[in-house]
Design an enzyme around this catalytic site. Structure first.
Site, PDB file in Angstrom:
ATOM      1  N   GLU A   1     -36.200 -42.278  39.821  1.00  0.00           N
ATOM      2  CA  GLU A   1     -36.355 -42.660  38.421  1.00  0.00           C
ATOM      3  C   GLU A   1     -36.326 -41.430  37.521  1.00  0.00           C
ATOM      4  OE1 GLU A   1     -38.888 -46.720  38.442  1.00  0.00           O
ATOM      5  OE2 GLU A   1     -40.060 -44.947  38.856  1.00  0.00           O
TER       6      GLU A   1
ATOM      7  N   CYS B   1     -37.475 -36.504  31.566  1.00  0.00           N
ATOM      8  CA  CYS B   1     -38.341 -36.166  32.694  1.00  0.00           C
ATOM      9  C   CYS B   1     -37.557 -36.531  33.944  1.00  0.00           C
ATOM     10  CB  CYS B   1     -39.621 -36.989  32.573  1.00  0.00           C
ATOM     11  SG  CYS B   1     -40.709 -36.796  33.981  1.00  0.00           S
TER      12      CYS B   1
ATOM     13  N   CYS C   1     -42.693 -37.935  47.686  1.00  0.00           N
ATOM     14  CA  CYS C   1     -43.342 -36.628  47.542  1.00  0.00           C
ATOM     15  C   CYS C   1     -44.276 -36.416  48.723  1.00  0.00           C
ATOM     16  CB  CYS C   1     -44.152 -36.601  46.239  1.00  0.00           C
ATOM     17  SG  CYS C   1     -44.864 -34.979  45.867  1.00  0.00           S
TER      18      CYS C   1
ATOM     19  N   CYS D   1     -51.154 -36.322  46.143  1.00  0.00           N
ATOM     20  CA  CYS D   1     -52.249 -36.379  45.165  1.00  0.00           C
ATOM     21  C   CYS D   1     -52.726 -37.826  45.132  1.00  0.00           C
ATOM     22  CB  CYS D   1     -51.764 -35.953  43.785  1.00  0.00           C
ATOM     23  SG  CYS D   1     -51.111 -34.280  43.759  1.00  0.00           S
TER      24      CYS D   1
ATOM     25  N   CYS E   1     -51.640 -40.360  42.192  1.00  0.00           N
ATOM     26  CA  CYS E   1     -50.247 -40.431  41.737  1.00  0.00           C
ATOM     27  C   CYS E   1     -49.476 -41.512  42.488  1.00  0.00           C
ATOM     28  CB  CYS E   1     -49.586 -39.068  41.954  1.00  0.00           C
ATOM     29  SG  CYS E   1     -47.835 -39.058  41.518  1.00  0.00           S
TER      30      CYS E   1
ATOM     31  N   GLY F   1     -41.676 -36.205  42.859  1.00  0.00           N
ATOM     32  CA  GLY F   1     -41.498 -35.054  43.747  1.00  0.00           C
ATOM     33  C   GLY F   1     -42.212 -33.793  43.308  1.00  0.00           C
ATOM     34  N   GLU F   2     -42.235 -32.826  44.223  1.00  0.00           N
ATOM     35  CA  GLU F   2     -42.841 -31.522  43.955  1.00  0.00           C
ATOM     36  C   GLU F   2     -41.697 -30.498  43.881  1.00  0.00           C
ATOM     37  OE1 GLU F   2     -45.513 -29.836  43.002  1.00  0.00           O
ATOM     38  OE2 GLU F   2     -44.288 -28.065  43.378  1.00  0.00           O
TER      39      GLU F   2
ATOM     40  N   SER G   1     -42.706 -28.185  36.714  1.00  0.00           N
ATOM     41  CA  SER G   1     -44.130 -28.477  36.880  1.00  0.00           C
ATOM     42  C   SER G   1     -44.478 -28.526  38.366  1.00  0.00           C
ATOM     43  CB  SER G   1     -44.425 -29.833  36.226  1.00  0.00           C
ATOM     44  OG  SER G   1     -45.766 -30.207  36.438  1.00  0.00           O
TER      45      SER G   1
ATOM     46  N   SER H   1     -50.288 -28.076  37.616  1.00  0.00           N
ATOM     47  CA  SER H   1     -51.192 -29.222  37.515  1.00  0.00           C
ATOM     48  C   SER H   1     -52.546 -28.842  38.108  1.00  0.00           C
ATOM     49  CB  SER H   1     -50.586 -30.416  38.262  1.00  0.00           C
ATOM     50  OG  SER H   1     -49.338 -30.718  37.692  1.00  0.00           O
ATOM     51  N   LEU H   2     -53.501 -28.646  37.228  1.00  0.00           N
ATOM     52  CA  LEU H   2     -54.820 -28.164  37.648  1.00  0.00           C
ATOM     53  C   LEU H   2     -55.690 -29.347  38.080  1.00  0.00           C
ATOM     54  CD1 LEU H   2     -55.826 -25.279  37.637  1.00  0.00           C
ATOM     55  CD2 LEU H   2     -56.763 -25.670  35.363  1.00  0.00           C
ATOM     56  N   ASN H   3     -55.908 -30.242  37.137  1.00  0.00           N
ATOM     57  CA  ASN H   3     -56.533 -31.547  37.424  1.00  0.00           C
ATOM     58  C   ASN H   3     -57.960 -31.492  37.961  1.00  0.00           C
ATOM     59  OD1 ASN H   3     -54.041 -32.394  36.644  1.00  0.00           O
ATOM     60  ND2 ASN H   3     -53.363 -33.058  38.650  1.00  0.00           N
TER      61      ASN H   3
ATOM     62  N   ASN I   1     -52.862 -42.280  33.467  1.00  0.00           N
ATOM     63  CA  ASN I   1     -52.102 -43.533  33.380  1.00  0.00           C
ATOM     64  C   ASN I   1     -52.411 -44.340  34.623  1.00  0.00           C
ATOM     65  OD1 ASN I   1     -50.719 -42.710  30.991  1.00  0.00           O
ATOM     66  ND2 ASN I   1     -49.434 -41.405  32.275  1.00  0.00           N
TER      67      ASN I   1
ATOM     68  N   CYS J   1     -46.548 -40.347  33.123  1.00  0.00           N
ATOM     69  CA  CYS J   1     -46.724 -39.361  34.192  1.00  0.00           C
ATOM     70  C   CYS J   1     -47.399 -40.018  35.383  1.00  0.00           C
ATOM     71  CB  CYS J   1     -47.655 -38.240  33.756  1.00  0.00           C
ATOM     72  SG  CYS J   1     -47.080 -37.314  32.381  1.00  0.00           S
TER      73      CYS J   1
END
Ligand code: SAH
Length: 347
Positions: free
Chosen positions: A99, A112, A119, A123, A126, A166-167, A198, A221-223, A297, A339
């Site tokens: 996508e 995006c 992936c 996480c 996600c 993906g990463e 990212s 991405s700290l999160n 989200n 996201c």
């Protein structure tokens, strides 16, 4: 694309100038014909071989016989209510699907794009993670998302973020090759600062990116505001610990003389407290950075978005931060284009 499936054929989008030169030579032409192909594909963005009128007719016929232009085929498109955000589903030649999202906002149009099918990073919050890792995208499959969305977009695409499925740093070579194709002044010619990669925080790859002095923007991405907290939702933190990640980010921003972006997905009951905001401020103050807060989200799992009041309190606690703080109110949530909501059913 009426191309016999059983024949060996080349895919043009994704090939560099040198590769297209070699392709032209393999068809008995001079190498500059390959550079002309490069110009048609990426600069003029024309995918109709018959319209490439400065190429000899015989060469055009040979190209049509031995190559296809696009590695991706568009399957569907979903529009958000406001029509400002659109999500696209593309099919790879092997049937897997990915996508991409197109977002319009004032004078900015951002896409995006995905870098992998599924992936491996896992996480917990996600939606892509649930697919597991299926495969890396080629440079062509990455850059074709731009070319196809460009055709479907009413105006120019001003920014590209590698924040889809993906990463990116676990598909480093193809991601850099795709960014280089987006940036090439003889081709798509997108400014390096308009391209953002990212990462969930793959430290050795951040070091490589720094050493190679790429000019593309890096977002991390700290999160989480502590190693323990980050570990709870991002198992990758065990191998990529927070302290080392911050050191790598500091080194990147210093050596490349640029600001690093930290992304912080704000999740209810996980990392939304005032103490988190305070810790973040202390932790990030020494770094030339910007903080992008992304209210979560929802993806149908156990995690939830904090109440608006909590989000505001969190942001207020960062009012005095010496670095810029922005909020990303994802626009495509209604069509699962926000996201972390990207996931396809194949694979
Ligand atoms: N793997 C890369 C790029 C893809 S994710 C990375 O981790 O950066 C892009 C961004 O979306 C990341 O900052 C990620 O933390 C965030 N994200 C993932 N799931 C989300 C969700 N459900 N809501 C909001 N942001 C999410």
């Amino acid at each position: 694309m009426n191309h016999p499936r059983n024949l060996e054929y080349q895919v043009l989008v994704g090939q560099s100038k040198t590769q297209l030169e070699l392709f032209a030579e393999s068809l008995g032409e001079q190498s500059y014909r390959g550079r002309q192909l490069f110009d048609w594909l990426y600069h003029q963005k024309n995918d109709i071989i018959d319209e490439m009128t400065d190429l000899p007719a015989l060469f055009r016929e040979q190209v049509k016989k031995s190559a296809i232009v696009h590695p991706l085929v568009q399957v569907t498109q979903s529009d958000s209510g406001s029509k400002q955000t659109k999500k696209f589903l593309f099919q790879l030649q092997d049937g897997n699907q990915i996508e991409s999202v197109l977002m319009k906002e004032k004078d900015r149009t951002t896409i995006c794009i995905s870098t992998q099918v599924g992936c491996a990073v896992n996480c917990d919050f996600c939606a892509t993670a649930a697919m597991g890792f299926i495969q890396n995208l080629s440079a062509g499959e990455i850059v074709d998302q731009f070319l196809q969305l460009k055709k479907l977009s009413s105006g120019p695409i001003t920014n590209v973020v590698f924040m889809g499925m993906g990463e990116p740093l676990l598909n480093y070579k193809n991601v850099i090759a795709a960014a280089d194709l987006l940036h090439d002044p003889d081709g798509i010619n997108m400014g390096a600062k308009r391209i953002t990669i990212s990462t969930a925080g793959i430290i050795p790859k951040i070091k490589q990116f720094t050493a190679e002095a790429h000019k593309y923007k890096l977002a991390i991405s700290l999160n989480g505001s502590t190693q323990e907290q980050r570990l709870k939702t991002m198992p990758i933190s065990a191998a990529q610990p927070l302290e080392e990640l911050l050191a790598a980010a500091t080194c990147y921003s210093r050596e490349n003389k640029t600001r690093v972006t930290f992304e912080y997905v704000l999740i209810k009951d996980i990392n939304e407290k005032i103490e988190d905001a305070r810790r973040l401020q202390e932790m990030l103050s020494p770094i030339n950075c910007k903080l992008n807060v992304i209210p979560y989200n929802e993806t149908g799992g156990v995690y939830a978005r904090p109440d608006d009041e909590k989000i505001q309190t969190f942001l207020s606690a960062l009012k005095k931060a010496p670095f810029p703080v922005t909020v990303r109110w994802s626009k495509g949530v209604g069509i699962d284009a926000g996201c972390g909501q990207l996931a396809t059913k194949t694979g």
